[in-house]
Design a protein around this motif. Structure first.
Motif, short mmCIF file in Angstrom:
data_model
loop_
_atom_site.label_atom_id
_atom_site.label_comp_id
_atom_site.label_asym_id
_atom_site.label_seq_id
_atom_site.Cartn_x
_atom_site.Cartn_y
_atom_site.Cartn_z
N GLN B 398 0.83 -1.20 0.00
CA GLN B 398 0.00 0.00 0.00
C GLN B 398 0.87 1.25 0.00
O GLN B 398 0.59 2.22 -0.73
CB GLN B 398 -0.94 -0.01 1.22
N ASP B 402 0.79 4.08 -3.00
CA ASP B 402 0.59 5.51 -2.77
C ASP B 402 1.77 6.31 -3.28
O ASP B 402 1.62 7.34 -3.91
CB ASP B 402 0.39 5.78 -1.26
N LYS B 403 2.97 5.81 -2.97
CA LYS B 403 4.17 6.58 -3.26
C LYS B 403 4.39 6.74 -4.77
O LYS B 403 4.72 7.83 -5.23
CB LYS B 403 5.39 5.90 -2.62
N ALA B 405 2.06 6.17 -7.00
CA ALA B 405 0.77 6.52 -7.59
C ALA B 405 0.30 5.53 -8.65
O ALA B 405 0.11 5.86 -9.81
CB ALA B 405 0.79 7.94 -8.15
N VAL B 407 -2.59 3.55 -10.22
CA VAL B 407 -4.05 3.69 -10.24
C VAL B 407 -4.67 2.30 -10.28
O VAL B 407 -4.56 1.59 -11.26
CB VAL B 407 -4.52 4.51 -11.45
N ASN B 422 0.99 2.06 -15.44
CA ASN B 422 0.83 1.52 -14.09
C ASN B 422 1.68 0.29 -13.85
O ASN B 422 2.28 0.13 -12.79
CB ASN B 422 -0.64 1.18 -13.84
N LYS B 425 5.17 1.28 -13.20
CA LYS B 425 5.35 1.79 -11.84
C LYS B 425 5.49 0.65 -10.85
O LYS B 425 6.27 0.73 -9.89
CB LYS B 425 4.18 2.68 -11.45
N SER B 452 2.17 9.43 -16.83
CA SER B 452 2.91 8.47 -16.01
C SER B 452 4.40 8.66 -16.20
O SER B 452 5.18 8.49 -15.27
CB SER B 452 2.54 7.04 -16.39
N GLU B 455 5.68 11.22 -14.00
CA GLU B 455 5.63 10.73 -12.62
C GLU B 455 6.79 9.77 -12.33
O GLU B 455 7.42 9.82 -11.27
CB GLU B 455 4.30 10.03 -12.34
#
Lengths: 333, 522
Positions: B398, B402-403, B405, B407, B422, B425, B452, B455
């Motif tokens: 988790q 969050d860190k 991001a 989705v 995603n 990430k 992304s 990010e």
């Protein structure tokens, strides 16, 4: 350009099998000069006739991207049930025997096709299950006892020959009329695969099923055709086997699937689908038949033959696999 | 006089366009809506494409581009909205109708048959369209040669497609599409797997088809490429229509704003303060046939970019540092300690992390959950008394979601369901969870949308600041220029240039010129 093409031909998969067949034949012939007699062709033809029918069907299935391990069970059911029913009911009709056999193959083929194309069960699992069900039902409901007296007119077919040959020592060899079945089958399958959109569709779904669907092929229909063809031919080949043996045994053919698949794959058909040829399969079947039937002439013990068959499969498929890998790594064009 | 001039101009225009009317709209979509279950994939999209025009459909991953393509090609029916084809309203369109109307889609995987020849692949659709029962090899060959002539491709028609490069497979797909009298060609992310040179070639072909009056829609999110090829632009976001217009109406800032919904500042990266703390020092690293005498240093805060053509040695350096194909000679000093990398285990035990080029096959377990993937490289630290600490795993997962991001609805969904950005990430977080001293990323933004992307680079900059060594291997030059403060250019296994943004701002074209000796030519 031309020399490159020649090199490709000489190092092709099929040529490798031809080399192995040639070396093997030479070795057997040197030990036993009787091997180089025309009679060898006749005995070998007889030995590989049914195998070739199975192998051609299996090849078509594998090209389409599937696999069928249910044909020995189909063949057993298709030879035993008609003979049993006909003997019990005292019917004697060749046409009916073959029709009956073909219908049994058809039914199993349809079941396979439904499982594979509609329920999307992996072909190996689907046909394995169907195979087990078929042979289980056969042995439970129709018995295991070999029937040595098959209906007369059916049995009579085993004595129809298209060729008689008497060798120097006076022994007579006869070539059964059934040799025509695999010959016609091979020619027909070759023509269909190469020159009809049906055949190209089978290659297409074996190459990339999704691409085939997008292009507009009816994938489900093609799979039905393939598995039904395989089932029907297995049924007919089973009946031929029964006639050649002049007896109906519900167990004899069981377990032959691996050898057939081996022959097909050794013949250059890629197990992953999309590649394969009738000529390659014929060579693969000849090679396996030679090993199974004639290696004994070299003084190789029976158990070693099993070893050699295994070795041929491993080496043969390794060559195919290495070639595929080479294609992968070669300079792309 | 004025009328006369206009007539002349108009005549010249007509001549240039070889008889077709530029203004003629081929396809017009209005307020197209489509839902799957409760999920609204398209919430009222407009689109208009004219003959002889290149429209670029831009949008981030998961914005509904694929759904829209499927609506256009008849694979999906829209729930509501107007579909006007060549001036006629269409109510229900089946895929075969779309093909008959001249709509051809070239999918990302091209949907070609690897086991068949070039000629057969190209001719296949035509045979199917005409309902032929017989395979005519001679005609297939002729069709293929004709199609290749039209697009200007040059391939041996008898070679199997499995032996072709990605670019040529795409050519086969294009040839196949145009022989059916295509009027509208849709290319779904056509440049993802192509080298810069191949992209140029593709664009030339697209321009050629455009001159023939074919309408073309390209789905893409690489800005530079869009500016190079597109006439018009339509942007959608989260299934909603955002804007469309001439490409000239969009400057980069507006483009990015429309695409992402917020401003992304395109700047170059400079570490906050120049530090002399050496994180990584590589000296004279060599592996025969791959690269020779490569040296570089990464100080705290540095993000190092490694670039070059495919096969120049750029990926091989990453492989060597992570021990996949170890270097034969040379020294690697990590935070003051010399480390010997003979295999992947050595790299892992020295806390070196590697994000591979092909994340789908090498970096992730696609069928497993985000949580399983997140701890896959660091599972050892969750064993307590012989048991896995599931609570800790869930908490850490988790924390990373969050860190970085990600989705997602929750951390138990399979990776397969995530978009490219995603998924990437998750790969990065998976390695960050190993608490690395050095992280090597090979092509970290391939198939990742622009939002992304920035990010991901923010995460990398943050890491660099914390003292983790960051190496980014990529051929996306604008990305490197924006996000790395040091760049190495590889050519034939040699590091031909060491550039530092602190000395002089690095220019993309200049970089590309260094890729090969002739300057830009392969």
């Amino acid at each position: 350009m031309k020399s490159i093409k020649w090199k490709e031909v000489l190092t092709s998969n099929q040529m490798f099998i031809i080399y192995i067949i040639a070396i093997l034949s030479l070795a057997i012939g040197m030990k036993n000069s009787a091997f180089f007699d025309f009679s060898t062709v006749i005995t070998l033809s007889r030995a590989l006739l049914v195998t070739l029918c199975f192998a051609i069907c299996e090849m078509v299935v594998i090209i389409s991207g599937g696999i069928d391990v249910s044909f020995p069970a189909v063949a057993c059911a298709a030879l035993y049930i008609p003979v049993k029913v006909m003997t019990d009911a005292e019917i004697d009709n060749v046409f009916l025997a073959f029709l009956f056999a073909a219908v049994i193959g058809l039914v199993v083929g349809i079941v396979n096709a439904i499982l594979i194309s509609i329920l999307k069960i992996p072909p190996l699992i689907a046909t394995l299950g169907v195979s087990s069900m078929t042979s289980g039902a056969l042995l439970t409901f129709f018995g295991t006892r070999e029937i040595s007296r098959i209906p007369e007119s059916v049995s009579a077919l085993s004595k129809v020959f298209i060729l008689n040959y008497t060798n120097a020592s006076g022994a007579t060899y006869s070539l059964t009329v059934f040799i025509l079945v695999p010959i016609i089958l091979c020619i027909a399958v070759h023509l269909i695969l190469r020159y009809t959109m049906l055949g190209r569709g089978i290659f297409a779904i074996g190459g990339d099923q999704n691409a085939a669907r997008i292009a507009g092929f009816n994938v489900i229909r093609l799979q039905f055709i393939v598995y039904i063809f395989s089932g029907v031919m297995a049924g007919i080949a089973g009946m031929i086997y029964c006639i050649l043996c002049d007896s109906a045994n519900p167990l004899n053919l069981m377990g032959s699937e691996m050898m057939i698949i081996a022959a097909v794959v050794v013949g250059g058909t890629r197990i992953t689908g999309g590649h394969g040829s009738v000529s390659g399969t014929i060579l693969g079947v000849i090679l396996i038949a030679l090993i199974q039937n004639n290696l004994i002439m070299l003084g190789v013990p029976t158990y070693w033959q099993t070893f050699v068959v295994g070795a041929v499969i491993v080496i043969g498929t390794s060559i195919t696999s290495l070639k595929a890998k080479a294609v992968e790594q070669n300079q792309k064009v | 006089m004025e009328i006369c001039l206009k007539a002349l101009l108009y005549g010249a225009l007509l001549k240039r366009n070889e008889g077709f009317d530029m203004a003629e709209v081929f396809l017009k979509l209005e307020n197209i809506k489509k839902s799957f279950g409760g999920v609204k994939a398209l919430k009222g999209v407009n689109l208009e494409v004219r003959k002889g025009e290149v429209l670029c459909l831009a949008g981030e991953n998961g914005c509904g581009k694929s759904t829209l393509i499927k609506v256009i090609s008849g694979a999906h029916d829209a729930d509501s909205g107007e579909y006007i084809l060549d001036g006629n309203k269409v109510d229900k369109l089946k895929p075969i109708d779309a093909i008959r109307a001249g709509i051809q889609v070239i999918y990302q995987d091209f949907a070609v048959f690897p086991n068949l020849t070039v000629a057969e692949n190209i001719a296949m659709n035509n045979s199917l369209m005409t309902g032929a029962k017989v395979m005519n090899w001679k005609r297939a060959r002729e069709l293929a040669i004709e199609a290749m002539k039209q697009v200007g491709a040059n391939m041996d028609p008898d070679v199997l497609v499995e032996r072709l490069t990605v670019a040529n497979k795409q050519m086969v797909a294009i040839c196949r599409a145009i022989i059916n009298d295509a009027k509208f060609l849709i290319l779904d992310e056509p440049t993802t797997a192509l080298t810069k040179k191949e992209v140029e070639n593709l664009f030339q072909i697209i321009r050629r088809l455009k001159e023939k009056g074919i309408a073309i829609m390209i789905v893409n999110h690489k800005l530079d490429e869009i500016y190079e090829i597109a006439d018009k632009l339509t942007i959608i976001r989260n299934g909603e229509y955002v804007s469309s217009g001439d490409i000239s109406e969009y400057d980069r800032a507006r483009f990015i704003r429309d695409l992402t919904g917020h401003d992304i500042v395109e700047t170059t990266y400079h570490p906050e303060k120049v530090s002399q703390d050496e994180v990584l020092k590589v000296e004279n690293l060599s592996r025969k046939g791959a690269f020779e005498n490569v040296s570089f240093t990464i100080n705290k805060g540095d993000v190092l970019g490694v670039t070059g053509l495919l096969g120049s040695g750029r990926s091989e350096i990453g492989d060597a540092i992570f021990g996949i194909a170890p270097a034969e000679t040379g020294r690697i000093v990590l935070n003051g300690n010399e480390v010997k990398i003979k295999g992947i285990e050595d790299a892992v035990s020295n806390r070196i992390a590697y994000v591979p080029e092909d994340r789908l096959t090498q970096g992730l377990f696609l069928e497993r959950s985000i949580r399983d993937n997140m701890v896959a490289a660091s599972i050892g630290k969750y064993f307590k008394k012989g048991k896995l600490d599931h609570k800790q795993i869930a908490d850490d997962t988790q924390m990373w979601i969050d860190k970085v991001a990600v989705v997602t609805a929750n951390d138990l969904v399979p990776i397969r369901t995530l978009s490219g950005g995603n998924a990437q990430k998750v790969v990065i977080a998976k390695w960050l969870n190993t608490d690395p001293q050095l992280i090597v990323l090979n092509g970290p933004t391939v198939g990742v949308d622009i939002g992304s992307k920035s990010e991901i680079f923010e995460i990398l900059h943050e890491l660099a600041k914390e003292g983790v060594g960051v190496i980014v291997i990529s051929d996306d030059l604008s990305e490197l220029v924006q996000n790395c403060n040091k760049i190495i250019v590889m050519r034939n296994g040699q590091a031909v240039a060491h550039l530092d943004q602190a000395d002089e701002l690095v220019n993309e074209n200049e970089l590309y010129g260094m890729f090969s000796e002739e300057g830009g030519e392969q």
